[in-house]
Design a protein around this motif. Sequence first.
Motif, PDB file in Angstrom:
ATOM      1  N   GLY A 351       0.791  -1.239   0.000  1.00 33.68           N
ATOM      2  CA  GLY A 351       0.000   0.000   0.000  1.00 33.68           C
ATOM      3  C   GLY A 351       0.816   1.277   0.000  1.00 33.68           C
ATOM      4  O   GLY A 351       0.250   2.376   0.090  1.00 33.68           O
ATOM      5  N   LEU A 352       2.160   1.169  -0.144  1.00 31.54           N
ATOM      6  CA  LEU A 352       2.978   2.392  -0.078  1.00 31.54           C
ATOM      7  C   LEU A 352       2.675   3.336  -1.244  1.00 31.54           C
ATOM      8  O   LEU A 352       2.597   4.550  -1.060  1.00 31.54           O
ATOM      9  CB  LEU A 352       4.468   2.036  -0.077  1.00 31.54           C
ATOM     10  N   SER A 353       2.474   2.777  -2.443  1.00 30.68           N
ATOM     11  CA  SER A 353       2.248   3.693  -3.569  1.00 30.68           C
ATOM     12  C   SER A 353       0.892   4.378  -3.446  1.00 30.68           C
ATOM     13  O   SER A 353       0.761   5.561  -3.769  1.00 30.68           O
ATOM     14  CB  SER A 353       2.431   3.002  -4.911  1.00 30.68           C
ATOM     15  N   LYS A 357       0.021   8.672  -2.918  1.00 28.27           N
ATOM     16  CA  LYS A 357      -0.850   9.467  -3.806  1.00 28.27           C
ATOM     17  C   LYS A 357      -1.550  10.585  -3.045  1.00 28.27           C
ATOM     18  O   LYS A 357      -2.120  11.488  -3.639  1.00 28.27           O
ATOM     19  CB  LYS A 357      -1.885   8.558  -4.468  1.00 28.27           C
ATOM     20  N   ILE A 358      -1.536  10.520  -1.709  1.00 25.54           N
ATOM     21  CA  ILE A 358      -2.181  11.590  -0.932  1.00 25.54           C
ATOM     22  C   ILE A 358      -1.208  12.757  -0.854  1.00 25.54           C
ATOM     23  O   ILE A 358      -0.161  12.670  -0.217  1.00 25.54           O
ATOM     24  CB  ILE A 358      -2.612  11.063   0.449  1.00 25.54           C
ATOM     25  N   SER A 359      -1.542  13.834  -1.566  1.00 23.69           N
ATOM     26  CA  SER A 359      -0.522  14.854  -1.840  1.00 23.69           C
ATOM     27  C   SER A 359      -0.027  15.564  -0.588  1.00 23.69           C
ATOM     28  O   SER A 359       1.115  16.000  -0.547  1.00 23.69           O
ATOM     29  CB  SER A 359      -1.039  15.862  -2.855  1.00 23.69           C
ATOM     30  N   VAL A 396      -3.825  15.912  10.522  1.00 25.33           N
ATOM     31  CA  VAL A 396      -4.037  14.602  11.140  1.00 25.33           C
ATOM     32  C   VAL A 396      -4.863  13.715  10.202  1.00 25.33           C
ATOM     33  O   VAL A 396      -4.547  12.535   9.986  1.00 25.33           O
ATOM     34  CB  VAL A 396      -4.735  14.792  12.513  1.00 25.33           C
ATOM     35  N   SER A 397      -5.907  14.281   9.595  1.00 23.30           N
ATOM     36  CA  SER A 397      -6.757  13.478   8.699  1.00 23.30           C
ATOM     37  C   SER A 397      -5.967  12.973   7.509  1.00 23.30           C
ATOM     38  O   SER A 397      -6.115  11.820   7.103  1.00 23.30           O
ATOM     39  CB  SER A 397      -7.942  14.308   8.175  1.00 23.30           C
ATOM     40  N   SER A 398      -5.128  13.826   6.922  1.00 20.30           N
ATOM     41  CA  SER A 398      -4.336  13.380   5.763  1.00 20.30           C
ATOM     42  C   SER A 398      -3.354  12.282   6.171  1.00 20.30           C
ATOM     43  O   SER A 398      -3.147  11.314   5.434  1.00 20.30           O
ATOM     44  CB  SER A 398      -3.540  14.543   5.162  1.00 20.30           C
ATOM     45  N   ALA A 399      -2.720  12.438   7.344  1.00 19.49           N
ATOM     46  CA  ALA A 399      -1.758  11.416   7.791  1.00 19.49           C
ATOM     47  C   ALA A 399      -2.481  10.079   7.977  1.00 19.49           C
ATOM     48  O   ALA A 399      -1.993   9.027   7.538  1.00 19.49           O
ATOM     49  CB  ALA A 399      -1.077  11.855   9.084  1.00 19.49           C
ATOM     50  N   TYR A 400      -3.664  10.111   8.603  1.00 21.73           N
ATOM     51  CA  TYR A 400      -4.397   8.849   8.807  1.00 21.73           C
ATOM     52  C   TYR A 400      -4.936   8.285   7.502  1.00 21.73           C
ATOM     53  O   TYR A 400      -4.989   7.064   7.325  1.00 21.73           O
ATOM     54  CB  TYR A 400      -5.513   9.036   9.830  1.00 21.73           C
ATOM     55  N   ALA A 403      -1.974   6.585   6.009  1.00 19.63           N
ATOM     56  CA  ALA A 403      -1.618   5.397   6.801  1.00 19.63           C
ATOM     57  C   ALA A 403      -2.611   4.269   6.567  1.00 19.63           C
ATOM     58  O   ALA A 403      -2.234   3.087   6.565  1.00 19.63           O
ATOM     59  CB  ALA A 403      -1.570   5.760   8.292  1.00 19.63           C
ATOM     60  N   GLY A 404      -3.876   4.635   6.334  1.00 17.67           N
ATOM     61  CA  GLY A 404      -4.931   3.626   6.143  1.00 17.67           C
ATOM     62  C   GLY A 404      -4.705   2.755   4.916  1.00 17.67           C
ATOM     63  O   GLY A 404      -5.284   1.674   4.796  1.00 17.67           O
ATOM     64  N   ASN A 405      -3.886   3.213   3.990  1.00 15.81           N
ATOM     65  CA  ASN A 405      -3.602   2.418   2.784  1.00 15.81           C
ATOM     66  C   ASN A 405      -2.534   1.359   3.021  1.00 15.81           C
ATOM     67  O   ASN A 405      -2.362   0.451   2.221  1.00 15.81           O
ATOM     68  CB  ASN A 405      -3.078   3.342   1.672  1.00 15.81           C
TER      69      ASN A 405
END
Length: 436
Positions: A351-353, A357-359, A396-400, A403-405
């Motif tokens: 799931g790293l790629s 993709k989350i800019s 925080v939302s973008s980091a999670y 991370a969720g991927n």
Amino acid sequence: MKILVIGGGGREHALVWKLGQSSLVEQIWCAPGNGGISEIAECIAADPGEVQAIAALAGRLKPDVTVVGPELPLVRGLADEFANRGLKLIGPSKSAAELEGSKIFAKQFLQRRGIPTASTYGVFNSSVDAYTSLCAVDWPVVLKADGLCGGKGVLVTSSPDAATSFIGRLMEELEFGDAGKHLLIEEGLEGEELSYIVLTDGASLVPMAVTRDHKRAFDGNEGPNTGGMGAYSTDELLSAELEESIRRTIVEPTIRGMASEGRPYKGFLYFGLMLTAKGPKVLEFNCRMGDPETQAIVMRMDFDLAEMLMAVADGKLGDLKARWAPAASACVVLASKGYPGSCEMGKAISGLSEANKISAAVVFHAATKMEGSVYYTSGGRVLGVAAKGSSLQAAVSSAYAAAGNISFEGMHYRGDIGRAASVQGRAAGGAEIESS
Ligand code: AMP
Ligand code: GLY
């Protein structure tokens, strides 16, 4: 510029990532680096604790400047070795690094200079004296081994039994070798913790964006202490008045005091602070940047880090100013099953790629190895997913979201990084925390 970065964790990946954005930089080496770092820098196998070997490596590579991530090489005198060879390095000399290398030196320095810190019950050189002292303390107390103990040399406790057993392990069984021969016992402070890190050339200083770490393994500050499960940065952590007080009563007297005691401090200096009802007090010094604080800090850097490091090396920091992106950043650490105890490794990471993709987010590698085209886990803290945002909530939302991927077998992370400021800081009486 050619830059050498020493270390191989998430902090070093974050430094390399930021340095790589500078138009001044043409080459970055990282020793030893890790899987993620190898995508953006040339990694060279080396043990950061081997001072002579690292200095010899730098002698061969001839970097314009070297920046050191972990404390061990600095406490062992890497900066002195570089100075002898005419090589530029960002980090304090062995005598200045004692601020982290010896808790007793640090405490006595703070007391000599009148810098606010927890009061002490004494420094003990024998277990018998240490046991006896426990009869006359107010609980909770904090027991600190004098030297570096790989994250296990501090106990905060309200339990006489736990304190007694810690003294036995440290001073009789010598679980951490010579580091446990001398013990500091001090008052337990209450309040919120803050990581206030400055970069100094000995004369001028530039504060990094202020951060807060999350030391416990699980949500709500439960579970054992760790190296740090996540961090966030927002200007709201610090009012102008509080910052002024930290600068005037703690930071400036420390830098001035070290210089006047013949140990001029150069490099990153990390003030671990407790915001008590009686004002900010020093819990600890680190002679380096924090991990994972650095991952949150670089996300907000709106200036050329390479230029700033060169200015420190040349003693010209006074000419530069740091600019920080509004308004916040956060970093969530993804850890292996078992961390902070012994943990499982060698698990394939997926799931790293998608995460990349989350800019707003960047995935920093802390302990990964690449084999073929797959990343595998190679340590306890595996990845730090960092993001910036126009508010703490957005960061925080973008980091999670990123991370969720990501997943690997046994992966665990805290779900409340930056979300639970009110439960930060000291746990209620009776809780125990072990740390460096
Ligand atoms: P240190 O290794 O000195 O950084 O301490 C590790 C952690 O122990 C700190 O981050 C605090 O959470 C806690 N700690 C250290 N000293 C004290 C103190 N005097 N009162 C309360 N907590 C402390
Ligand atoms: N995150 C705490 C430290 O770097 O010491």
